[in-house]
Design a protein around this motif. Structure first.
Motif, mmCIF file in Angstrom:
data_model
loop_
_atom_site.group_PDB
_atom_site.id
_atom_site.type_symbol
_atom_site.label_atom_id
_atom_site.label_comp_id
_atom_site.label_asym_id
_atom_site.label_seq_id
_atom_site.Cartn_x
_atom_site.Cartn_y
_atom_site.Cartn_z
ATOM 1 N N LEU A 57 0.546 3.700 -3.147
ATOM 2 C CA LEU A 57 0.038 5.063 -3.021
ATOM 3 C C LEU A 57 1.077 6.070 -3.494
ATOM 4 O O LEU A 57 0.720 7.093 -4.079
ATOM 5 C CB LEU A 57 -0.375 5.346 -1.584
ATOM 6 N N ALA A 58 2.378 5.783 -3.279
ATOM 7 C CA ALA A 58 3.410 6.687 -3.802
ATOM 8 C C ALA A 58 3.350 6.732 -5.323
ATOM 9 O O ALA A 58 3.446 7.811 -5.925
ATOM 10 C CB ALA A 58 4.792 6.221 -3.333
ATOM 11 N N ILE A 59 3.160 5.572 -5.970
ATOM 12 C CA ILE A 59 3.063 5.547 -7.439
ATOM 13 C C ILE A 59 1.845 6.339 -7.898
ATOM 14 O O ILE A 59 1.912 7.138 -8.847
ATOM 15 C CB ILE A 59 2.992 4.080 -7.926
ATOM 16 N N ILE A 60 0.696 6.147 -7.202
ATOM 17 C CA ILE A 60 -0.525 6.851 -7.622
ATOM 18 C C ILE A 60 -0.354 8.359 -7.432
ATOM 19 O O ILE A 60 -0.811 9.156 -8.257
ATOM 20 C CB ILE A 60 -1.724 6.288 -6.842
ATOM 21 N N LEU A 61 0.351 8.738 -6.349
ATOM 22 C CA LEU A 61 0.620 10.165 -6.123
ATOM 23 C C LEU A 61 1.448 10.738 -7.281
ATOM 24 O O LEU A 61 1.195 11.850 -7.766
ATOM 25 C CB LEU A 61 1.378 10.306 -4.812
ATOM 26 N N LEU A 62 2.437 9.954 -7.742
ATOM 27 C CA LEU A 62 3.288 10.403 -8.850
ATOM 28 C C LEU A 62 2.474 10.519 -10.135
ATOM 29 O O LEU A 62 2.627 11.488 -10.901
ATOM 30 C CB LEU A 62 4.418 9.390 -9.036
ATOM 31 N N VAL A 117 0.832 -1.197 0.000
ATOM 32 C CA VAL A 117 0.000 0.000 0.000
ATOM 33 C C VAL A 117 0.869 1.249 0.000
ATOM 34 O O VAL A 117 0.581 2.221 -0.721
ATOM 35 C CB VAL A 117 -0.939 -0.011 1.217
ATOM 36 N N GLY A 118 1.982 1.223 0.769
ATOM 37 C CA GLY A 118 2.861 2.395 0.793
ATOM 38 C C GLY A 118 3.414 2.715 -0.579
ATOM 39 O O GLY A 118 3.282 3.843 -1.078
ATOM 40 N N VAL A 119 4.000 1.694 -1.243
ATOM 41 C CA VAL A 119 4.585 1.928 -2.563
ATOM 42 C C VAL A 119 3.496 2.255 -3.577
ATOM 43 O O VAL A 119 3.648 3.165 -4.411
ATOM 44 C CB VAL A 119 5.399 0.691 -3.000
ATOM 45 N N TYR A 133 -0.664 11.159 -10.266
ATOM 46 C CA TYR A 133 -1.507 12.345 -10.117
ATOM 47 C C TYR A 133 -0.711 13.609 -10.419
ATOM 48 O O TYR A 133 -1.217 14.519 -11.079
ATOM 49 C CB TYR A 133 -2.089 12.393 -8.705
ATOM 50 N N ARG A 134 0.567 13.667 -9.950
ATOM 51 C CA ARG A 134 1.367 14.876 -10.191
ATOM 52 C C ARG A 134 1.643 15.071 -11.667
ATOM 53 O O ARG A 134 1.669 16.186 -12.155
ATOM 54 C CB ARG A 134 2.694 14.764 -9.453
#
Lengths: 195, 98
Positions: free
Chosen positions: B75-80, B71-73, B82-83
């Protein structure tokens, strides 16, 4: 005469059942309530049109999972489930929702147009798995017989038995897991930081 | 209690999670559906550990830890995503399509 013998046999069985109180009925009641709540909540997670509500319904599923572990006499796993999932992962999901500025109210564009394929795959999967399970295990009862031997070794303490299991036969996977967690932590930081 | 009641509950949750992975298009919701699948598997592992020893519980703990890392990795990918694209719509990520 034979009817009398059968009657005495039945009475004996009844007395034996009364003499040994089991938790079968409360177990069934608790399981049924939790299972219905979990299935309804899981359906809401995949069908609701509000992202925050999906995260909140997920809490019901994860908490129900913890109660199921308690019914299976796995207290340590249940406590870990409550701490890790309810304490950390749900919060992480809510942060993810806020950081991606998902629409906080209702929105229509959360699903794609593959609903027919999704329902087909889900029902097919459920059918095949249930058929195999019912054919294989029929009405096997849970006896918890596997716990008795290891618990006797560990002084009748199930958590200690679990610790013995993790820290002697499973020690290397456990250490590898800590390396994996470190790698995931560093990877997430590297991915998410702004340059 | 029967063994099958736990296994069938896990099967239902697994099927619902699979449906979610196929149908959802928001990245965060896809990750939630994956969590449903992993939890269903964990019920199976703990149920079988009542018959075959504590290995199943140890494995369930490992799955919980791996799910937390995932989940940590994820969500980081999804955040990227989104950016870079100002949206978390998984279906729009089709650059690999010819």
């Amino acid at each position: 005469m034979s009817a009398l013998v059968a009657g005495i046999g039945q009475a004996g069985l009844l007395a034996q059942e009364l003499a040994e109180p089991t938790f079968a009925v409360p177990g069934w009641v608790a399981f049924s309530l939790v299972a219905v709540a979990m299935v309804v909540a899981a359906l809401r997670v995949v069908t609701t049109d509000n992202v925050v509500h999906a995260a909140l319904w997920l809490i019901v599923v994860l908490g129900g999972n913890g109660i199921i572990y308690l019914l299976l006499q796995a207290e340590f796993v249940a406590v870990t489930q409550f701490l890790v999932y309810l304490g950390a992962i749900v919060v992480l999901f809510l942060f993810g929702i806020m950081l991606t500025r998902a629409p906080l109210g209702r929105s229509d564009d959360l699903d794609n147009n593959q609903r027919a394929i999704g329902i087909t795959v889900g029902v097919l999967l459920l059918g095949v798995i249930s058929y195999a399970l019912i054919r294989t295990f029929k009405d096997d009862k849970l006896y918890f017989q596997a716990y008795d031997g290891v618990m006797a070794q560990a002084g009748n303490n199930r958590t200690r038995a679990l610790a013995n299991e993790i820290f002697s036969p499973q020690l290397i996977p456990f250490e590898v897991l800590s390396v994996l967690l470190t790698a995931a932590l560093i990877g997430a930081i590297v991915l998410a930081r702004r340059d | 209690m029967l063994l099958n009641q736990f296994l069938l509950l896990a099967a239902v949750l697994f099927a619902i999670g699979t449906y979610g992975v196929i149908v959802r298009k928001n990245g965060v919701l896809v990750l939630m559906s994956i969590e449903l699948i992993l939890n269903a598997v964990n019920i199976n592992l703990v149920a079988f550990s009542t018959m075959h020893g504590l290995d199943g519980q140890v494995f369930a703990l490992f799955v919980i830890a791996v799910a937390a890392a995932e989940v940590g990795v994820g969500l980081a990918i999804i955040l990227l995503i989104y950016r870079n694209r100002r949206s978390v719509d998984i279906d729009q990520l089709d650059e690999l399509k010819g």
